[in-house]
Design an enzyme around this catalytic site. Structure first.
Site, PDB file in Angstrom:
ATOM      1  N   ARG A 183     -24.753  14.517  -0.727  1.00  0.00           N
ATOM      2  CA  ARG A 183     -26.162  14.947  -0.721  1.00  0.00           C
ATOM      3  C   ARG A 183     -26.829  14.607  -2.049  1.00  0.00           C
ATOM      4  NH1 ARG A 183     -28.568  19.308  -2.977  1.00  0.00           N
ATOM      5  NH2 ARG A 183     -30.498  20.066  -2.031  1.00  0.00           N
TER       6      ARG A 183
ATOM      7  N   VAL B  12     -27.477  10.878  -2.441  1.00  0.00           N
ATOM      8  CA  VAL B  12     -28.610  10.448  -1.607  1.00  0.00           C
ATOM      9  C   VAL B  12     -29.936  10.874  -2.230  1.00  0.00           C
ATOM     10  CG1 VAL B  12     -29.739  10.781   0.643  1.00  0.00           C
ATOM     11  CG2 VAL B  12     -27.267  10.402   0.533  1.00  0.00           C
TER      12      VAL B  12
ATOM     13  N   ASP C 153      -7.196   9.097  -7.130  1.00  0.00           N
ATOM     14  CA  ASP C 153      -6.876   7.966  -8.013  1.00  0.00           C
ATOM     15  C   ASP C 153      -6.624   6.664  -7.254  1.00  0.00           C
ATOM     16  OD1 ASP C 153      -4.441   8.897  -7.142  1.00  0.00           O
ATOM     17  OD2 ASP C 153      -3.421   8.550  -9.054  1.00  0.00           O
TER      18      ASP C 153
ATOM     19  N   ASP D  92      -6.440  18.802  -5.542  1.00  0.00           N
ATOM     20  CA  ASP D  92      -5.237  18.838  -6.382  1.00  0.00           C
ATOM     21  C   ASP D  92      -5.509  18.897  -7.894  1.00  0.00           C
ATOM     22  OD1 ASP D  92      -3.742  18.665  -4.043  1.00  0.00           O
ATOM     23  OD2 ASP D  92      -3.662  16.477  -4.100  1.00  0.00           O
TER      24      ASP D  92
ATOM     25  N   LYS E 161      12.330  47.302 -12.385  1.00  0.00           N
ATOM     26  CA  LYS E 161      12.145  48.152 -11.187  1.00  0.00           C
ATOM     27  C   LYS E 161      10.836  47.837 -10.465  1.00  0.00           C
ATOM     28  CE  LYS E 161      15.714  50.864 -12.323  1.00  0.00           C
ATOM     29  NZ  LYS E 161      17.007  50.327 -11.904  1.00  0.00           N
TER      30      LYS E 161
ATOM     31  N   GLN F 299      -5.977  25.208   2.657  1.00  0.00           N
ATOM     32  CA  GLN F 299      -6.491  25.032   1.286  1.00  0.00           C
ATOM     33  C   GLN F 299      -7.480  23.871   1.180  1.00  0.00           C
ATOM     34  OE1 GLN F 299      -2.838  25.667  -1.622  1.00  0.00           O
ATOM     35  NE2 GLN F 299      -2.150  25.118   0.423  1.00  0.00           N
TER      36      GLN F 299
HETATM   37  P1  ADP Z   1      -6.629   9.205  -3.096  1.00  0.00           P
HETATM   38  O1  ADP Z   1      -7.853   8.410  -3.340  1.00  0.00           O
HETATM   39  O2  ADP Z   1      -6.937  10.604  -2.645  1.00  0.00           O
HETATM   40  O3  ADP Z   1      -5.649   9.121  -4.241  1.00  0.00           O
HETATM   41  P2  ADP Z   1      -4.994   7.278  -1.637  1.00  0.00           P
HETATM   42  O4  ADP Z   1      -4.017   7.110  -2.739  1.00  0.00           O
HETATM   43  O5  ADP Z   1      -4.482   7.338  -0.253  1.00  0.00           O
HETATM   44  O6  ADP Z   1      -5.896   8.594  -1.806  1.00  0.00           O
HETATM   45  O7  ADP Z   1      -6.043   6.081  -1.754  1.00  0.00           O
HETATM   46  C1  ADP Z   1      -7.138   6.003  -0.882  1.00  0.00           C
HETATM   47  C2  ADP Z   1      -7.369   4.566  -0.495  1.00  0.00           C
HETATM   48  O8  ADP Z   1      -7.699   3.795  -1.663  1.00  0.00           O
HETATM   49  C3  ADP Z   1      -6.162   3.823   0.078  1.00  0.00           C
HETATM   50  O9  ADP Z   1      -5.975   4.078   1.439  1.00  0.00           O
HETATM   51  C4  ADP Z   1      -6.545   2.387  -0.151  1.00  0.00           C
HETATM   52  O10 ADP Z   1      -7.501   1.983   0.810  1.00  0.00           O
HETATM   53  C5  ADP Z   1      -7.253   2.457  -1.511  1.00  0.00           C
HETATM   54  N1  ADP Z   1      -6.320   2.094  -2.592  1.00  0.00           N
HETATM   55  C6  ADP Z   1      -5.302   2.836  -3.084  1.00  0.00           C
HETATM   56  N2  ADP Z   1      -4.639   2.178  -4.065  1.00  0.00           N
HETATM   57  C7  ADP Z   1      -5.260   0.984  -4.194  1.00  0.00           C
HETATM   58  C8  ADP Z   1      -5.059  -0.164  -5.024  1.00  0.00           C
HETATM   59  N3  ADP Z   1      -4.082  -0.219  -5.928  1.00  0.00           N
HETATM   60  N4  ADP Z   1      -5.903  -1.204  -4.874  1.00  0.00           N
HETATM   61  C9  ADP Z   1      -6.903  -1.187  -3.951  1.00  0.00           C
HETATM   62  N5  ADP Z   1      -7.142  -0.134  -3.145  1.00  0.00           N
HETATM   63  C10 ADP Z   1      -6.340   0.926  -3.251  1.00  0.00           C
END
Ligand code: ADP
Length: 320
Positions: free
Chosen positions: A22, A25, A104, A128, A214, A253
């Site tokens: 939101r 946008v 990540d 997380d 206890k 969660q």
């Molecule tokens: P999060 O983003 O929650 O860490 P994931 O690790 O499953 O979840 O990553 C999400 C998506 O990001 C993956 O399904 C893939 O499409 C993309 N991704 C993950 N690692 C890479 C990478 N090294 N290079 C390009 N795309 C990636």
């Protein structure tokens, strides 16, 4: 100058992602920039599931958990040829910049796209609290409050029956949900990837609480992926006078209406991601550091060392 921005959510969903959408946008519109939503993360980029979003499309979503755009895991996105399809679709819609809300893995995907020439800004979305370049992620506070509510209830019934409740919480390889919920509920023991799990030590600790202190009850909050909590509860029943009971909180969660903190954090981060792109940054990660919104290159975010929580672990132990 940026004229069109696309936004997607990727990886595991988290409460507050909608508030971030939101914000992206409405903030883009305040700069006169058109916004496009991408369905199911990188999958929508590959399949050209890209559609224009108007201000009313995000009405009322600030209170909703999950993500209206959907999310997906697309392992193939690691391959340059697959990312090329995504770049072609972005080009087709004349989209200049992309906001990626995710974890990540999603950041790595965003960085690869940035290296191919599209400007990107990333926003940390996961319960997380384990994303590079930020001290807090969107969704963490809501998940924490869900865990606290459940643990409080388990404690009530534990006290009545001289029970030891072993509660497994999420967090992947990060112990923040366990640590913070443990402190907030006055848990007797907190076990996380940072503390490590030692079976003998755990039983010894519970025996002391039982025989020396206890205690009427004990609550053990433990991060996922460390041990089989059902099995641990059986051993607690056998080796202490507590009756051991395990509860795995699981996916509850990940749901629920976001807390005030997550809504506000997401709103600030969404706006900051748009500003970063408007200012001409090509590959920045938005975060929350020292009580303020931050922005740094994604590669710098991967190098950023999060603050250690030693004082909080110590506090939890001293106040049992
Ligand atoms: P999060 O983003 O929650 O860490 P994931 O690790 O499953 O979840 O990553 C999400 C998506 O990001 C993956 O399904 C893939 O499409 C993309 N991704 C993950 N690692 C890479 C990478 N090294 N290079 C390009 N795309 C990636």
């Amino acid at each position: 100058m940026i004229k069109k921005i696309a936004v997607l959510t990727s990886g595991g969903d988290a409460p507050g992602m909608n508030a971030a959408i939101r914000s992206v946008v409405r903030s883009s519109m305040s700069y006169g920039i058109k916004v496009f939503g991408v369905r199911d993360g990188y999958l929508g980029l590959i399949h050209d599931d890209i559609f224009e979003l108007g201000p009313d499309d995000v009405s009322g979503i600030i209170v909703q958990g999950g993500t209206i755009l959907g999310s997906a895991r697309v392992p193939g996105f690691k391959e340059a040829a697959v990312r090329e399809l995504a770049l072609e679709n972005l080009k087709k819609h004349e989209i200049d910049a992309l906001v990626v809300i995710g974890g990540d893995g999603s950041y790595r995907g965003a960085l690869s796209l940035a290296k191919s020439g599209i400007a990107v800004a990333t926003i940390p979305g996961t319960i997380d609290n384990d994303i590079p370049g930020t001290e807090q992620t969107i969704g963490f506070d809501t998940a924490l409050n869900t865990a606290i509510e459940a643990i409080d209830k388990l404690r009530d019934t534990s006290t009545s029956h001289h029970r030891c409740s072993v509660v497994e919480v999420m967090g992947n390889h990060c112990g923040d949900i366990a640590l913070y919920s443990g402190i907030a509920t006055g848990a007797e023991l907190v076990i996380t990837p940072e503390t490590g799990f030692d079976f003998k030590e755990t039983i010894q600790h519970l025996r002391e609480l039982d025989e020396v202190r206890k205690k009427k009850h004990a609550v053990v909050v433990i991060s996922e992926k460390l041990t089989d909590v059902e099995d641990l509860a059986v051993h607690i029943s056998a080796q202490t006078s507590f009756s051991g009971r395990s509860t795995v909180l699981g996916y509850v969660q990940r749901g629920g209406s976001p807390t005030a903190m997550d809504r506000i954090l997401a709103t600030q981060m969404g706006d900051s991601a748009v500003k970063s792109l408007v200012e001409g940054n090509k590959d920045h990660a938005v975060g929350w550091i020292d009580g303020k919104i931050s922005s740094m290159p994604i590669e710098a975010a991967f190098e950023y060392k999060r603050s250690r929580k030693d004082d909080l672990f110590d506090l939890q132990k001293r106040l049992v």
